[in-house]
Design a protein around this motif. Structure first.
Motif, mmCIF file in Angstrom:
data_model
loop_
_atom_site.group_PDB
_atom_site.id
_atom_site.type_symbol
_atom_site.label_atom_id
_atom_site.label_comp_id
_atom_site.label_asym_id
_atom_site.label_seq_id
_atom_site.Cartn_x
_atom_site.Cartn_y
_atom_site.Cartn_z
ATOM 1 N N PRO A 31 -4.445 16.423 62.066
ATOM 2 C CA PRO A 31 -4.120 15.108 61.453
ATOM 3 C C PRO A 31 -2.571 15.080 61.195
ATOM 4 O O PRO A 31 -1.839 16.051 61.142
ATOM 5 N N HIS A 34 0.888 10.964 56.295
ATOM 6 C CA HIS A 34 1.968 9.766 56.035
ATOM 7 C C HIS A 34 2.193 9.933 54.564
ATOM 8 O O HIS A 34 1.054 9.536 53.833
ATOM 9 N N LYS A 43 -1.571 8.885 53.139
ATOM 10 C CA LYS A 43 -2.663 8.523 54.349
ATOM 11 C C LYS A 43 -2.645 9.680 55.112
ATOM 12 O O LYS A 43 -1.798 10.233 55.491
ATOM 13 N N THR A 45 -4.262 10.243 59.339
ATOM 14 C CA THR A 45 -4.848 9.777 60.436
ATOM 15 C C THR A 45 -5.058 10.785 61.294
ATOM 16 O O THR A 45 -4.486 11.950 61.514
ATOM 17 N N LEU A 46 -6.040 10.815 62.212
ATOM 18 C CA LEU A 46 -6.568 11.674 63.136
ATOM 19 C C LEU A 46 -5.973 11.263 64.512
ATOM 20 O O LEU A 46 -6.383 10.364 65.102
#
Length: 46
Positions: A31, A34, A43, A45-46
């Motif tokens: 991942p 952020h 946050k 994200t992958l």
């Protein structure tokens, strides 16, 4: 308080006891996290 939990996969290759025990291989994706300093946002994200 809001919390964000991130779980990451193993960083080693498939084999050894995992292969002998017929476990499924783990994902190699990691991942991206952020962090916002002004608004205190987080946050993943992958």
């Amino acid at each position: 308080m809001d919390k964000l939990f991130v779980n990451d996969a193993a960083a080693i290759s498939y084999g050894g006891y995992g292969q002998a025990g017929e476990f499924k291989p783990a994902s190699k994706q990691s991942p991206v996290i952020h962090l916002g300093g002004e608004c205190k946002t987080m946050k993943a994200t992958l």
